[in-house]
Design an enzyme around this catalytic site. Structure first.
Site, short mmCIF file in Angstrom:
data_model
loop_
_atom_site.label_atom_id
_atom_site.label_comp_id
_atom_site.label_asym_id
_atom_site.label_seq_id
_atom_site.Cartn_x
_atom_site.Cartn_y
_atom_site.Cartn_z
N HIS A 132 -35.57 -4.28 -8.73
CA HIS A 132 -35.50 -4.09 -7.28
C HIS A 132 -34.09 -4.08 -6.72
O HIS A 132 -33.87 -3.55 -5.62
CB HIS A 132 -36.30 -5.17 -6.57
CG HIS A 132 -37.77 -5.13 -6.80
ND1 HIS A 132 -38.52 -3.98 -6.64
CD2 HIS A 132 -38.65 -6.11 -7.20
CE1 HIS A 132 -39.79 -4.26 -6.91
NE2 HIS A 132 -39.89 -5.53 -7.27
N ASP A 168 -44.52 -2.50 -14.24
CA ASP A 168 -44.67 -3.63 -13.32
C ASP A 168 -45.66 -3.28 -12.22
O ASP A 168 -45.81 -2.11 -11.85
CB ASP A 168 -43.29 -3.92 -12.72
CG ASP A 168 -43.15 -5.29 -12.10
OD1 ASP A 168 -43.69 -5.48 -10.99
OD2 ASP A 168 -42.48 -6.15 -12.68
N HIS A 170 -45.20 -3.83 -9.20
CA HIS A 170 -44.39 -3.42 -8.06
C HIS A 170 -43.57 -2.18 -8.40
O HIS A 170 -43.09 -2.03 -9.53
CB HIS A 170 -43.45 -4.55 -7.63
CG HIS A 170 -44.16 -5.83 -7.29
ND1 HIS A 170 -44.62 -6.71 -8.25
CD2 HIS A 170 -44.49 -6.38 -6.08
CE1 HIS A 170 -45.21 -7.74 -7.65
NE2 HIS A 170 -45.14 -7.56 -6.34
N ASP A 257 -47.04 -8.67 -14.12
CA ASP A 257 -47.73 -9.06 -12.90
C ASP A 257 -48.87 -8.13 -12.53
O ASP A 257 -49.55 -8.35 -11.52
CB ASP A 257 -46.74 -9.18 -11.73
CG ASP A 257 -45.77 -8.02 -11.63
OD1 ASP A 257 -45.94 -7.04 -12.37
OD2 ASP A 257 -44.85 -8.10 -10.80
#
Length: 392
Positions: A132, A168, A170, A257
């Site tokens: 990120h 991921d 995200h 995740d």
């Protein structure tokens, strides 16, 4: 020459936002100890190498000099830099914020060097995957973007093309942004729909700038997507696009995740499906990237039942000795978990499933919301690669 390098230093657990933060460094400790108790670290051809602290020059392959200076200053005085994303609830300032973050970059750079210089065709940076962080600011638990720095280094070292696959939950927004204008880098992100999860980006129509159309690839899966749909999405996007891109190196991010028990996301993916995705990435690297594969960790906040098992599978797959999912979790490790956290650890390396990949080209179902998500991305991206969304 080693077959596989794993980058590891005890100092990597110094990336610590403090008690109660989801990014708990104990997840790395538990993973290392599980790998040890399973005997994976004794695999012939697997070598452990230390994680150095990346230099400012290396960080500045992606990050601006003023941002690196701001992180250094935050380490010295402990004050938040809200304009730099440092000091909020997600990414608080801690005592060694620059040094620990730069060491994670050094870890992934060491893995990239091992792969590119020929020390080992495969390398794993478990602490890496901080996808990120942006060029000038921290974001989403990530201070520096180790993946982007490693890819930039590979290009500088002579790689003509690099493919990046992010699994991921995200969106891999920082890596996508770093190479938005660079058609040498393919970024594929398979994530929960951005309308329901941080960072709120990564829609199918986000395909790269005019200079690099089709090299940013985003499949936005509905919440509660389970093994079959998730694996179908990974196969439907990663396989044809990595094949078409023909990279010199495959870089992958294995944030776990997406697991059904993760407290921060809403996907329903098992450890078994994650293991299957890892074997698929190994196959892609061997078939389309000359065997060169750099794998990183990433997100994952169920730190006992999920992260250690998932990443132990990752290291074992990379080392060429996949763990049978039915393998019992060593009692020595389960006892350590009981002593450490007073919780009950899983009994086996499996969640009890045996997921297979249903190939998208075997039949598209327009009534299935996962298939619609996959098709939206294929229609947005495939024509830029000369591929047919329905056939390739």
């Amino acid at each position: 020459m080693s077959r596989t390098v794993m980058v590891w230093s005890e100092d990597l657990v110094g990336y610590d936002f403090g008690a109660g933060h989801p990014m708990a460094p104990v997840r790395l400790v538990l993973t290392y100890e599980l790998l040890s108790d399973l005997g994976v670290l004794d695999t012939p051809g697997l070598s452990l190498v230390p994680a150095p602290v990346a230099s400012d020059a290396e960080l500045e392959l992606v990050h601006t000099a003023d941002y690196v200076a701001a992180v250094r200053e935050a380490e010295e005085d402990g004050r938040p830099r809200p304009e730099r994303g440092l000091g909020d609830g997600d990414t608080p300032v801690f005592g060694r914020v620059h040094t620990a973050s730069a060491r994670i970059v050094g870890s992934t750079l060491a893995a990239a060097r091992a792969v590119w210089d020929g020390d080992a065709p495969r390398a794993v940076s478990l602490a890496g995957g901080m996808h990120h962080a942006m060029a000038q600011r921290a974001s989403g638990f990530c201070v520096y973007n180790d993946v982007s720095v490693a890819i930039a280094w590979l290009l500088q070292a002579g790689a003509r093309r690099v493919a990046y696959v992010d699994l991921d939950a995200h969106h891999g927004d920082g890596v996508e942004r770093a190479f938005w204008d660079d058609d040498r880098v393919l970024t594929v992100s398979v994530h929960q729909h951005p309308g329901s999860l941080f960072p709120g980006t990564g829609y199918p129509q986000d395909v790269g700038s005019a200079a690099a159309r089709g090299t940013a690839v985003n499949v936005a899966l509905p919440p509660h997507t389970a093994d079959a749909g998730w694996l179908r999405a990974v196969e439907a996007l990663a396989v044809p696009l990595v094949r078409a891109h023909a990279p010199d190196v495959l870089v992958t991010q294995h944030g776990c995740d997406c697991h059904r028990d993760d407290p921060l996301a809403e996907l329903d993916v098992s450890v078994d499906a994650q293991r299957r995705s890892m074997t698929l990435m190994a196959e892609l690297a061997d078939t389309y990237a000359g065997g060169r594969w750099l794998a990183t960790g990433g997100g994952g906040y169920e730190v006992v039942g999920v992260v250690p098992r998932a990443w132990s599978h990752l290291v074992a797959v990379a080392a060429g000795c996949p763990i049978d999912p039915a393998t019992p979790v060593p009692e020595s490790w389960r006892q350590m978990v009981r002593d450490l956290a007073d919780v009950t650890a899983p009994l086996t390396m499996s969640d009890g499933g045996d997921p297979e990949i249903r190939r998208f080209t075997d039949g598209y179902n327009p009534d299935d919301e996962v298939d619609r998500a996959i098709m939206a991305t294929r229609q947005a991206v495939f024509p830029w690669h000369g591929l047919d969304p329905y056939l390739d």
